[in-house]
Design a protein around this motif. Structure first.
Motif, short mmCIF file in Angstrom:
data_model
loop_
_atom_site.label_atom_id
_atom_site.label_comp_id
_atom_site.label_asym_id
_atom_site.label_seq_id
_atom_site.Cartn_x
_atom_site.Cartn_y
_atom_site.Cartn_z
N UNK A 19 -0.25 8.61 -7.43
CA UNK A 19 -0.10 8.66 -8.90
C UNK A 19 -2.15 8.79 -9.52
N UNK A 20 -1.90 8.64 -10.53
CA UNK A 20 -2.97 8.11 -11.70
C UNK A 20 -2.58 6.71 -12.12
N UNK A 21 -4.24 6.51 -11.37
CA UNK A 21 -4.39 4.48 -12.02
C UNK A 21 -4.23 4.09 -10.67
N UNK A 22 -3.55 4.62 -9.89
CA UNK A 22 -2.59 3.82 -8.62
C UNK A 22 -3.39 3.51 -7.46
N UNK A 23 -3.02 3.51 -6.47
CA UNK A 23 -4.70 3.63 -4.94
C UNK A 23 -3.99 4.47 -4.18
N UNK A 24 -5.00 4.78 -3.37
CA UNK A 24 -4.76 5.66 -2.03
C UNK A 24 -5.07 5.02 -0.67
N UNK A 25 -4.30 5.59 0.63
CA UNK A 25 -5.25 5.42 1.97
C UNK A 25 -5.27 6.55 2.57
N UNK A 26 -6.18 7.28 2.53
CA UNK A 26 -6.23 8.28 4.06
C UNK A 26 -5.98 7.37 5.58
N UNK A 83 -9.55 3.69 -5.03
CA UNK A 83 -8.43 2.73 -6.19
C UNK A 83 -8.77 3.37 -7.87
N UNK A 84 -7.58 2.90 -8.21
CA UNK A 84 -7.69 3.17 -9.88
C UNK A 84 -7.92 5.06 -10.53
N UNK A 85 -7.40 5.80 -9.00
CA UNK A 85 -7.37 7.59 -9.17
C UNK A 85 -6.86 7.74 -10.50
N UNK A 86 -8.52 8.80 -10.31
CA UNK A 86 -8.64 9.50 -11.39
C UNK A 86 -8.52 10.06 -12.09
N UNK A 87 -7.88 11.80 -12.87
CA UNK A 87 -7.83 13.17 -12.24
C UNK A 87 -9.29 13.47 -11.67
N UNK A 88 -10.69 13.37 -11.58
CA UNK A 88 -11.46 13.92 -11.28
C UNK A 88 -11.81 13.66 -9.61
N UNK A 89 -10.93 12.49 -9.21
CA UNK A 89 -11.00 12.66 -7.74
C UNK A 89 -9.82 13.19 -7.16
N UNK A 90 -9.45 14.27 -7.79
CA UNK A 90 -8.55 15.09 -6.60
C UNK A 90 -9.83 16.53 -5.85
N UNK A 91 -9.06 16.65 -4.98
CA UNK A 91 -10.43 17.36 -4.20
C UNK A 91 -10.45 17.36 -3.15
N UNK A 92 -11.62 17.96 -1.84
CA UNK A 92 -11.24 17.81 -0.58
C UNK A 92 -12.62 15.82 0.17
N UNK A 93 -12.02 15.86 0.59
CA UNK A 93 -12.98 14.56 1.89
C UNK A 93 -13.11 15.10 3.15
N UNK A 94 -14.37 14.19 3.33
CA UNK A 94 -14.88 14.39 5.40
C UNK A 94 -15.31 13.64 5.63
N UNK A 95 -15.34 12.92 6.87
CA UNK A 95 -15.62 11.98 7.34
C UNK A 95 -17.16 12.12 8.31
N UNK A 96 -17.96 12.01 8.62
CA UNK A 96 -18.78 12.16 9.46
C UNK A 96 -19.23 10.38 9.95
N UNK A 112 -6.59 15.71 -1.37
CA UNK A 112 -5.87 14.33 -2.44
C UNK A 112 -5.40 15.16 -3.85
N UNK A 113 -4.50 15.12 -4.37
CA UNK A 113 -4.08 16.18 -5.45
C UNK A 113 -3.87 14.43 -6.00
N UNK A 114 -4.15 14.83 -7.34
CA UNK A 114 -3.94 13.37 -8.53
C UNK A 114 -2.98 13.84 -9.03
N UNK A 115 -1.30 12.91 -9.76
CA UNK A 115 -0.74 13.77 -10.51
C UNK A 115 -0.70 12.17 -11.15
N UNK A 116 0.65 12.87 -12.46
CA UNK A 116 0.78 11.71 -13.26
C UNK A 116 1.97 11.87 -13.38
N UNK A 117 3.16 10.50 -13.29
CA UNK A 117 4.76 10.44 -13.51
C UNK A 117 5.00 11.16 -14.64
#
Length: 329
Positions: A19-26, A83-96, A112-117
Motif C-alpha cells: 500500500x502507498x505510504x507503507x513499507x515492503x520487504x524483498x 519505506x514510505x512507498x510512492x507510486x513511482x516505486x512500482x516496477x522491476x528490481x534486480x540484485x547484483x 513491485x505493485x504499489x496500490x491504494x486502499x
C-alpha cells in the motif's frame, strides 16, 4: 566467462504488492561457490532511459535516499526494505553481487505493485436491523485487512446495523495500521429512541402557575412530529397538544395527571415514560414558610415572658430562704 550452477539469486516474493505510504520487504538470498567471497552487493531498478531499458543502482536514485535499507549481508542474505512507498516505486528490481573473480546479477526480477486502499460500505444507507458488509479493495491481492470505526477496531466486516453503528469507517493492512484508506460513512436510519420529557418546574404546581414540558429523542432522520397525551388515572388518555414543547401558561386542577410524549419520524414512533404533574389550590411551600415564620414569632414573643417568670420564681425562693434563716436566729 561462464559461471557454474552454484551461482544463483532467489527471490522469495517476486511479485509483492504493498500500500502507498507503507513499507515492503524483498526477501532475497544468493549463493556462490565456497571458494568465493562476496565483496560487493547492490540493488537496481529497471528504467527506460532514452528508449533503452537500463538498470540503475538505487544508490544513484535520489528518491530512494533514506527510504531504502539493505537488510542482508555479504554471505547469503540479500533482502531489501523500501519505506514510505510512492507510486513511482512500482516496477522491476534486480540484485547484483560481486566476488573477487566474478560479478553475478539476477536473471529474474522482483516486480513491485504499489496500490491504494479503497474502503466500501454496502449499502451506505441502511435501516436499523439491516445487514452491512465492509469491503477493503486494492488493485492487487493484499494480506489480512482490518477495519476501524471512528478510530476504534471493528470486530467483523459483516454485521447487523444498529443506531450506534453509524459513523466513519476506514480499513488498513494488518500490521501496518498507520496507513489507512480514506474514510467512508455509514448512515443508519431508525425510529425515535430514548424519548424523554423535561419539566421546567419541579415539584407541586399551584393553580395559576405556568409550566413547560419539553420532549427530546434520538432519531435518524430527526423526529418531525411530537404529540402530547394526558392520563387522568382512569383508562382514558386524552391528546392535549402537539409540538416539541407543551406550554401550560396557567394551570388549574384539571391539568393534574400523567403526561406522555410521542415522538415520530417516517420510520416509526416511540413514547416517553410518564411524567406526573400535580396541581394544588394552596401553595404548600408558602404555607410551610408562613408557619415557620409564625413559630419563630411566637417563640420570640414568649421567650421574654418565660425569662421574667423564671426570674420572679427565683427571687421569691431567695426571699423565703432569708426569712426562714432570720426566724431561727
Amino acid at each position: 566467462r561462464s559461471v557454474s550452477a552454484d551461482w544463483s539469486v532467489t527471490f522469495e516474493n517476486p511479485n509483492p504488492c504493498a500500500v502507498k505510504g507503507s513499507s515492503v520487504e524483498f526477501r532475497c538470498s544468493y549463493n556462490y561457490p565456497d571458494r568465493e567471497i562476496a565483496r560487493k552487493i547492490a540493488w537496481y531498478k529497471g528504467q527506460f532511459i532514452d528508449g533503452d531499458w537500463k538498470r540503475i543502482a538505487l544508490s544513484d536514485i535520489p528518491s530512494y535516499q533514506n527510504r531504502s535499507e539493505y537488510l542482508g549481508d555479504l554471505q547469503h542474505n540479500c533482502s531489501l526494505e523500501i519505506q514510505d512507498l510512492q507510486d513511482d516505486d512500482a516496477g522491476y528490481y534486480y540484485f547484483r553481487f560481486d566476488t573477487d573473480k566474478y560479478g553475478r546479477r539476477s536473471k529474474e526480477s522482483v516486480y513491485l505493485t504499489v496500490t491504494e486502499l479503497k474502503a466500501r460500505v454496502n449499502p451506505k444507507r441502511v435501516r436499523a436491523g439491516d445487514t452491512v458488509t465492509l469491503e477493503c479493495g486494492a488493485s492487487c491481492p493484499l494480506s489480512t485487512t482490518v477495519w476501524f470505526k471512528d478510530g476504534h477496531p471493528v470486530s467483523k466486516p459483516n454485521f447487523t446495523a444498529q443506531a450506534e453503528d453509524a459513523g466513519n469507517y476506514f480499513c488498513a493492512v494488518e500490521g501496518q495500521e498507520s496507513v489507512q484508506s480514506d474514510p467512508v460513512t455509514l448512515d443508519v436510519q431508525y425510529s425515535p429512541l430514548n424519548v424523554s420529557v423535561e419539566v421546567s418546574h419541579a415539584g407541586l404546581l399551584t393553580v395559576g402557575s405556568s409550566v413547560n414540558l419539553t420532549c427530546s429523542s434520538a432519531a435518524n432522520p430527526a423526529a418531525d412530529s411530537y404529540t402530547w397525551y394526558r392520563s387522568t388515572g382512569s383508562s382514558s388518555v386524552l391528546q392535549v397538544g402537539s409540538g416539541q414543547v407543551l406550554c401550560l401558561p396557567s394551570v388549574d386542577l384539571s391539568h393534574s395527571g400523567l403526561y406522555i410524549c410521542q415522538s415520530r419520524n417516517r420510520l416509526g414512533e416511540n413514547n416517553s415514560t410518564q411524567v406526573l404533574l400535580t396541581v394544588t389550590e394552596t401553595d404548600i411551600y408558602r404555607l410551610i414558610l408562613l408557619v415557620g415564620i409564625g413559630v419563630k414569632v411566637v417563640f420570640l414573643l414568649l421567650l421574654p415572658l418565660f425569662i421574667i417568670q423564671a426570674w420572679r420564681r427565683w427571687r421569691n425562693s431567695t426571699a423565703d430562704t432569708e426569712s426562714h434563716d432570720y426566724e431561727n436566729v
